[in-house]
Design a protein around this motif. Structure first.
Motif, PDB file in Angstrom:
ATOM      1  N   LEU A  71      11.029  43.306  69.628  1.00  0.00           N
ATOM      2  CA  LEU A  71      10.189  44.216  69.916  1.00  0.00           C
ATOM      3  C   LEU A  71      11.920  44.579  70.722  1.00  0.00           C
ATOM      4  O   LEU A  71      11.946  45.933  70.903  1.00  0.00           O
ATOM      5  CB  LEU A  71       9.776  43.352  71.288  1.00  0.00           C
ATOM      6  CG  LEU A  71       7.934  42.957  71.279  1.00  0.00           C
ATOM      7  CD1 LEU A  71       7.775  42.046  71.898  1.00  0.00           C
ATOM      8  CD2 LEU A  71       7.389  44.210  70.815  1.00  0.00           C
ATOM      9  N   ALA A  72      12.423  43.633  70.979  1.00  0.00           N
ATOM     10  CA  ALA A  72      13.951  44.415  71.491  1.00  0.00           C
ATOM     11  C   ALA A  72      14.516  45.187  70.690  1.00  0.00           C
ATOM     12  O   ALA A  72      15.659  45.662  70.529  1.00  0.00           O
ATOM     13  CB  ALA A  72      15.037  42.799  72.038  1.00  0.00           C
ATOM     14  N   ALA A  73      14.548  44.988  69.867  1.00  0.00           N
ATOM     15  CA  ALA A  73      15.385  45.199  67.903  1.00  0.00           C
ATOM     16  C   ALA A  73      14.716  46.923  67.859  1.00  0.00           C
ATOM     17  O   ALA A  73      14.942  47.934  67.154  1.00  0.00           O
ATOM     18  CB  ALA A  73      15.798  44.319  66.716  1.00  0.00           C
ATOM     19  N   ALA A  74      13.563  47.213  67.914  1.00  0.00           N
ATOM     20  CA  ALA A  74      12.432  48.181  68.416  1.00  0.00           C
ATOM     21  C   ALA A  74      12.968  49.751  68.270  1.00  0.00           C
ATOM     22  O   ALA A  74      13.322  49.915  69.317  1.00  0.00           O
ATOM     23  CB  ALA A  74      10.686  48.143  68.541  1.00  0.00           C
ATOM     24  N   ALA A  75      13.339  50.434  67.267  1.00  0.00           N
ATOM     25  CA  ALA A  75      13.777  51.854  66.893  1.00  0.00           C
ATOM     26  C   ALA A  75      12.727  52.709  67.930  1.00  0.00           C
ATOM     27  O   ALA A  75      11.489  52.692  67.714  1.00  0.00           O
ATOM     28  CB  ALA A  75      14.181  52.347  65.994  1.00  0.00           C
ATOM     29  N   THR A  76      13.568  53.733  68.310  1.00  0.00           N
ATOM     30  CA  THR A  76      12.560  54.520  68.646  1.00  0.00           C
ATOM     31  C   THR A  76      13.277  56.012  68.510  1.00  0.00           C
ATOM     32  O   THR A  76      14.103  56.337  67.443  1.00  0.00           O
ATOM     33  CB  THR A  76      13.092  54.952  70.385  1.00  0.00           C
ATOM     34  OG1 THR A  76      13.774  55.757  70.403  1.00  0.00           O
ATOM     35  CG2 THR A  76      12.577  54.008  70.799  1.00  0.00           C
ATOM     36  N   ALA A  77      12.204  57.059  67.738  1.00  0.00           N
ATOM     37  CA  ALA A  77      12.435  58.385  67.783  1.00  0.00           C
ATOM     38  C   ALA A  77      13.766  59.037  67.923  1.00  0.00           C
ATOM     39  O   ALA A  77      14.637  59.513  67.112  1.00  0.00           O
ATOM     40  CB  ALA A  77      11.093  60.036  68.215  1.00  0.00           C
ATOM     41  N   GLU A  78      14.282  58.783  69.766  1.00  0.00           N
ATOM     42  CA  GLU A  78      15.322  59.347  70.241  1.00  0.00           C
ATOM     43  C   GLU A  78      16.371  58.949  68.984  1.00  0.00           C
ATOM     44  O   GLU A  78      18.046  58.962  68.549  1.00  0.00           O
ATOM     45  CB  GLU A  78      15.982  58.309  71.263  1.00  0.00           C
ATOM     46  CG  GLU A  78      16.779  59.768  71.302  1.00  0.00           C
ATOM     47  CD  GLU A  78      17.050  59.015  73.342  1.00  0.00           C
ATOM     48  OE1 GLU A  78      18.457  59.839  73.918  1.00  0.00           O
ATOM     49  OE2 GLU A  78      16.199  58.463  73.610  1.00  0.00           O
ATOM     50  N   ARG A 104      12.244  62.604  57.777  1.00  0.00           N
ATOM     51  CA  ARG A 104      11.249  61.999  57.671  1.00  0.00           C
ATOM     52  C   ARG A 104      10.670  61.416  57.287  1.00  0.00           C
ATOM     53  O   ARG A 104       9.930  60.677  58.270  1.00  0.00           O
ATOM     54  CB  ARG A 104      10.250  63.610  57.033  1.00  0.00           C
ATOM     55  CG  ARG A 104       9.182  63.746  57.888  1.00  0.00           C
ATOM     56  CD  ARG A 104       8.354  64.503  57.310  1.00  0.00           C
ATOM     57  NE  ARG A 104       8.488  65.215  55.531  1.00  0.00           N
ATOM     58  CZ  ARG A 104       9.086  65.799  55.224  1.00  0.00           C
ATOM     59  NH1 ARG A 104       9.758  66.709  55.599  1.00  0.00           N
ATOM     60  NH2 ARG A 104       9.337  66.355  53.817  1.00  0.00           N
ATOM     61  N   ALA A 105      10.989  60.705  56.335  1.00  0.00           N
ATOM     62  CA  ALA A 105      10.525  59.320  55.565  1.00  0.00           C
ATOM     63  C   ALA A 105      10.838  58.771  57.182  1.00  0.00           C
ATOM     64  O   ALA A 105      10.404  57.323  57.028  1.00  0.00           O
ATOM     65  CB  ALA A 105      11.298  58.783  54.201  1.00  0.00           C
ATOM     66  N   THR A 106      12.070  58.073  57.310  1.00  0.00           N
ATOM     67  CA  THR A 106      12.495  57.469  58.696  1.00  0.00           C
ATOM     68  C   THR A 106      11.689  57.502  59.077  1.00  0.00           C
ATOM     69  O   THR A 106      11.337  56.294  59.682  1.00  0.00           O
ATOM     70  CB  THR A 106      14.388  57.789  58.635  1.00  0.00           C
ATOM     71  OG1 THR A 106      14.902  57.160  57.502  1.00  0.00           O
ATOM     72  CG2 THR A 106      14.862  56.396  59.832  1.00  0.00           C
ATOM     73  N   LEU A 107      11.239  58.794  60.176  1.00  0.00           N
ATOM     74  CA  LEU A 107      10.437  58.353  61.365  1.00  0.00           C
ATOM     75  C   LEU A 107       9.283  57.823  61.214  1.00  0.00           C
ATOM     76  O   LEU A 107       8.536  57.152  62.146  1.00  0.00           O
ATOM     77  CB  LEU A 107      10.620  60.016  61.790  1.00  0.00           C
ATOM     78  CG  LEU A 107      10.343  59.890  63.568  1.00  0.00           C
ATOM     79  CD1 LEU A 107      10.731  59.358  64.018  1.00  0.00           C
ATOM     80  CD2 LEU A 107      10.293  61.906  63.058  1.00  0.00           C
ATOM     81  N   ASP A 108       8.644  58.433  59.648  1.00  0.00           N
ATOM     82  CA  ASP A 108       7.513  57.402  59.396  1.00  0.00           C
ATOM     83  C   ASP A 108       7.575  56.390  59.178  1.00  0.00           C
ATOM     84  O   ASP A 108       6.293  55.438  59.231  1.00  0.00           O
ATOM     85  CB  ASP A 108       6.705  59.314  57.999  1.00  0.00           C
ATOM     86  CG  ASP A 108       6.599  60.231  57.716  1.00  0.00           C
ATOM     87  OD1 ASP A 108       6.433  60.396  59.194  1.00  0.00           O
ATOM     88  OD2 ASP A 108       6.995  60.947  57.264  1.00  0.00           O
ATOM     89  N   GLN A 109       8.764  56.016  58.656  1.00  0.00           N
ATOM     90  CA  GLN A 109       8.529  53.973  58.638  1.00  0.00           C
ATOM     91  C   GLN A 109       9.200  53.453  59.394  1.00  0.00           C
ATOM     92  O   GLN A 109       9.418  52.198  59.267  1.00  0.00           O
ATOM     93  CB  GLN A 109       9.193  54.061  57.480  1.00  0.00           C
ATOM     94  CG  GLN A 109       8.466  54.269  55.823  1.00  0.00           C
ATOM     95  CD  GLN A 109       6.753  53.804  55.872  1.00  0.00           C
ATOM     96  OE1 GLN A 109       6.150  53.474  55.994  1.00  0.00           O
ATOM     97  NE2 GLN A 109       6.542  55.379  55.401  1.00  0.00           N
ATOM     98  N   LEU A 110       9.473  54.568  60.875  1.00  0.00           N
ATOM     99  CA  LEU A 110      10.148  53.785  61.541  1.00  0.00           C
ATOM    100  C   LEU A 110       9.515  52.174  62.808  1.00  0.00           C
ATOM    101  O   LEU A 110       8.282  52.125  62.353  1.00  0.00           O
ATOM    102  CB  LEU A 110      10.137  54.372  62.724  1.00  0.00           C
ATOM    103  CG  LEU A 110      11.055  54.145  64.164  1.00  0.00           C
ATOM    104  CD1 LEU A 110      12.287  54.087  63.673  1.00  0.00           C
ATOM    105  CD2 LEU A 110      10.811  55.133  65.217  1.00  0.00           C
ATOM    106  N   ASN A 111      10.841  51.745  62.426  1.00  0.00           N
ATOM    107  CA  ASN A 111      10.342  49.924  62.588  1.00  0.00           C
ATOM    108  C   ASN A 111       9.677  48.780  61.683  1.00  0.00           C
ATOM    109  O   ASN A 111       8.943  47.697  61.707  1.00  0.00           O
ATOM    110  CB  ASN A 111       9.584  49.273  63.200  1.00  0.00           C
ATOM    111  CG  ASN A 111      10.758  50.274  64.705  1.00  0.00           C
ATOM    112  OD1 ASN A 111      11.385  49.721  64.735  1.00  0.00           O
ATOM    113  ND2 ASN A 111       9.944  50.797  65.861  1.00  0.00           N
TER     114      ASN A 111
END
Length: 282
Positions: free
Chosen positions: A29-36, A104-111
């Motif tokens: 949870l602490a390492a979860a990345a965001t769109a920002e 876009r693939a990075t954002l789609d597959q985030l976390n």
């Protein structure tokens, strides 16, 4: 052992298991990345542009002003400038934009990607940059994430052909060209594809190849039809496979994985130069 002892032992084991689960969950949870994080990862200069006191874009760094800028330069480059062998022509800060499809693939597959229990294990990766968040200095495995970002980076897209592809061999002292070799070069991404269908991976890839590289020599006659094929696997613990076809021998020779840093066709290039670092993250 009586029943009470069994129950106590079972309770201790359950508490240990739950503690480990909570630690793992908290870390996740602490390492979860965001769109920002994704935005900052691909466009680091949109908010803050690096600056240096006394520096103006376009300024030439030479022997005359090296002292003021030496702390900002790599040591080797500073030695060359100090000796008068080179002067550095600068330009305004800019970033090289990676393909929108990769972003876009990075954002789609985030976390979706996560490190395994052991070094060199990447789980859940599909496409894009696995760990786009800024590295945390308190994360003991931050270096692994940076290394995986490099290994799963966007280099030349899903498919590439360079023809003609020339090498010029020059004498180190005189600079005179002594030899010219012409190649036909190909690269193919089997997995992590973001540009060309099928996405995100080729079907029927039972061997688990991540990327393939093929090179064929066209000229001069003494190396004509010499061919090189490299398979890099998605499994970091699986060594690359490399084969070379020697045209003048008419036979295929399998290359040992330890030969990736050997000279190729008498040049200063090594096989590792073709598709990047061949070492294991593990």
């Amino acid at each position: 052992m009586n029943t009470d002892s069994n129950n106590k032992l079972a309770s201790v084991r359950l508490l240990i298991a739950l503690s480990g689960l909570l630690v793992t969950l908290s870390a996740t949870l602490a390492a979860a990345a965001t769109a920002e994080d994704v935005e900052n990862s691909f466009h680091p200069y949109r908010v803050t542009v690096p600056s240096l006191d006394g520096y103006e874009p376009g300024q030439v760094i030479s022997q005359a002003n090296l002292t003021h800028f030496s702390a900002a330069l790599p040591e080797g480059l500073g030695r060359h400038i100090k000796a008068g062998w080179y002067q550095l022509n600068t330009m305004p800060v800019a970033s090289v934009e990676l393909a929108e499809s990769y972003q876009r693939a990075t954002l789609d597959q985030l976390n979706s990607a996560a490190l395994g229990d052991n070094p060199g294990e990447l789980r859940g990766y599909v496409a894009g940059r696995p760990f786009p968040a800024e590295p945390d200095l308190n994360d003991p495995r931050a270096a692994e994430k940076i290394a995986w970002n490099f290994q799963r980076g966007y280099a030349v897209g899903d498919s590439l052909r360079i023809n003609p592809f020339f090498w010029n061999y020059r004498d180190l002292d005189s600079g005179k060209r002594e030899r010219r070799v012409e190649f036909d070069a190909y690269m193919l991404a089997y997995m992590g594809r973001v540009d060309i269908e099928p996405l995100p991976a080729l079907p029927e890839n039972r061997a688990g190849v991540y990327r393939g590289f093929y090179l064929r020599a066209l000229k001069p006659y003494d190396v004509t039809n010499t061919q090189l094929l490299i398979h890099r696997y998605a499994d970091d613990n699986k060594r690359d496979d490399s084969w070379m076809y020697m045209g003048f021998q008419r036979r295929v020779r399998r290359l040992g994985t330890g030969q990736t840093t050997d000279s190729f066709l008498g040049s200063d290039l090594i096989i590792e130069d073709f598709i990047g670092y061949h070492g294991r993250l593990s």
